[in-house]
Structure formats: structure tokens, C-alpha cells
Design a protein around this motif. Structure first.
Motif, short mmCIF file in Angstrom:
data_model
loop_
_atom_site.label_atom_id
_atom_site.label_comp_id
_atom_site.label_asym_id
_atom_site.label_seq_id
_atom_site.Cartn_x
_atom_site.Cartn_y
_atom_site.Cartn_z
N PHE A 185 12.52 1.86 2.19
CA PHE A 185 12.86 2.55 0.96
C PHE A 185 11.68 2.45 0.01
O PHE A 185 11.08 1.37 -0.13
CB PHE A 185 14.08 1.91 0.28
N GLY A 186 11.36 3.54 -0.65
CA GLY A 186 10.36 3.49 -1.71
C GLY A 186 10.87 2.58 -2.82
O GLY A 186 12.08 2.44 -3.02
N PRO B 148 0.81 -1.23 0.00
CA PRO B 148 0.00 0.00 0.00
C PRO B 148 0.84 1.28 0.00
O PRO B 148 0.44 2.30 -0.55
CB PRO B 148 -0.84 -0.10 1.27
N ARG B 149 2.02 1.21 0.61
CA ARG B 149 2.89 2.38 0.69
C ARG B 149 4.02 2.32 -0.34
O ARG B 149 4.90 3.20 -0.35
CB ARG B 149 3.46 2.51 2.10
N PRO C 223 2.81 -6.18 8.04
CA PRO C 223 1.51 -5.80 8.59
C PRO C 223 1.37 -4.28 8.59
O PRO C 223 2.36 -3.55 8.68
CB PRO C 223 1.52 -6.37 10.01
N GLU C 224 0.14 -3.83 8.50
CA GLU C 224 -0.13 -2.39 8.45
C GLU C 224 0.36 -1.70 9.72
O GLU C 224 0.15 -2.20 10.83
CB GLU C 224 -1.63 -2.16 8.29
N ASP C 225 1.05 -0.61 9.55
CA ASP C 225 1.52 0.25 10.65
C ASP C 225 2.49 -0.41 11.61
O ASP C 225 2.66 0.06 12.75
CB ASP C 225 0.33 0.84 11.43
N ALA C 226 3.12 -1.49 11.21
CA ALA C 226 4.11 -2.14 12.07
C ALA C 226 5.39 -1.32 12.07
O ALA C 226 5.79 -0.77 11.05
CB ALA C 226 4.38 -3.55 11.59
#
Length: 177
Positions: free
Chosen positions: A153-154, A60-61, A136-139
Motif C-alpha cells: 500500500f502506498g 524509495p517507493r 530489499p529492493e525488488d523483493a
């Protein structure tokens, strides 16, 4: 033979290599194991040994978590040597990724490897079986003592910091996403 040996042979025999080059490595890994048995899995095997790794991604990011390896001083995916308690390569890759990232709740993108990579390290040749793991989300990652740094890193930034192996692993992981 150990459960890990049986799993490694089964994984490599059943894996559909995405290219002729990857199929050559797959066959080389199988020949290595056939010639050495369980010994070919473990770090003391000076002829080389099977390792397991996982690239931790956050789709997602559009980012990937890399570790600045303390010994090799390179930005790499999480991974390393198989341990006596490991019974499957995928489990070993997930264990290594969890230990080195500090992220609980990682899960593999797929049960089969993304790719194989053979590289020379200070201890011996690593016959790395590479997976991808979803963060996991927001880990929040927590650096281990095996790292000098741990950083997100993107996707587009990886080419500036990582070697061809990591860049290729990321490209093939993204294709699976």
C-alpha cells in the motif's frame, strides 16, 4: 530467566519513549514481566504476553507491506508470538516479518522499537513491541498461511485500510526515515 526475558527487560528499560502515553505502556510492560517472569513472554500466559512485530516499508517507493490477518481479518504489520528459539525482541520481530512476508533480506530500520501497542486478541492481551523493517529492493512478497492477503500500500493508502495502531506506527516510522 531466559535470554529473551533479559533482552526484553533491557530493551524496555533502555527505550526512550516518544511520549508520556508510550512511557506508561513501557512501564506497564516492565511490570507485567516483573510479575510473571518468563511466563509473561509466552502465548499460554492468559494475563497477556509480549509479542513482536515489524512494519515492512519500502521508502524509495513510499509503500508499506501489510497482511490481511486470517484470524483478526484486519490489515496489519507482520508480527506475532515469541518462540522458544528467540533470544531478542528485535530478532523475533524480524523473524515474524520474514515468515509472514516471504521477503528474504529484511533489515531493521533501527535496533530499538518504534513504538508499543497493547491490544486485545482472541488469545489474550498482546503487549506488542513494534519495529520497522526495510524491504530489499525488488523483493517479491510471498503470502504465508497466516494471511488472507498480502499487499503493498502506498503510504497515503494506509489510512483507508488500517486501524489507528498501524497508521500511528507508519507515521512514527516515516518520522524516523
Amino acid at each position: 530467566m531466559s535470554a529473551l526475558y533479559a533482552d526484553a527487560v533491557g530493551v524496555l528499560e533502555g527505550w526512550q519513549a516518544p511520549s508520556a502515553e508510550q512511557d506508561v505502556l513501557r512501564k506497564d510492560y516492565l511490570a507485567h514481566l516483573a510479575a510473571r517472569g518468563d511466563e509473561g513472554l509466552w502465548k499460554p500466559c492468559s494475563a497477556g504476553h509480549i509479542t513482536a512485530s515489524a512494519l515492512v516499508v519500502d521508502p524509495p517507493r513510499e509503500r508499506v507491506l501489510l497482511t490481511l490477518h486470517a484470524t483478526l481479518r484486519m490489515w496489519l504489520q507482520m508480527g506475532g508470538h515469541c518462540e522458544p528459539e528467540d533470544t531478542a525482541l528485535a530478532q523475533a520481530a524480524l523473524r515474524e516479518a520474514t515468515e509472514e512476508s516471504g521477503l528474504p533480506g529484511l533489515r531493521l530500520l533501527a535496533p530499538q522499537p518504534v513504538r508499543l501497542d497493547r491490544h486485545l486478541t482472541p488469545c489474550a492481551w498482546h503487549l506488542d513491541v513494534q519495529y520497522a523493517a526495510l524491504a530489499p529492493e525488488d523483493a517479491l512478497p510471498v503470502m504465508s498461511d497466516e494471511s488472507l492477503d498480502l499487499r503493498w500500500f502506498g503510504y497515503d493508502e494506509v489510512a483507508d485500510v488500517a486501524d489507528t495502531s498501524v497508521r500511528t506506527l507508519l507515521a512514527e516510522t516515516r518520522a524516523l526515515l
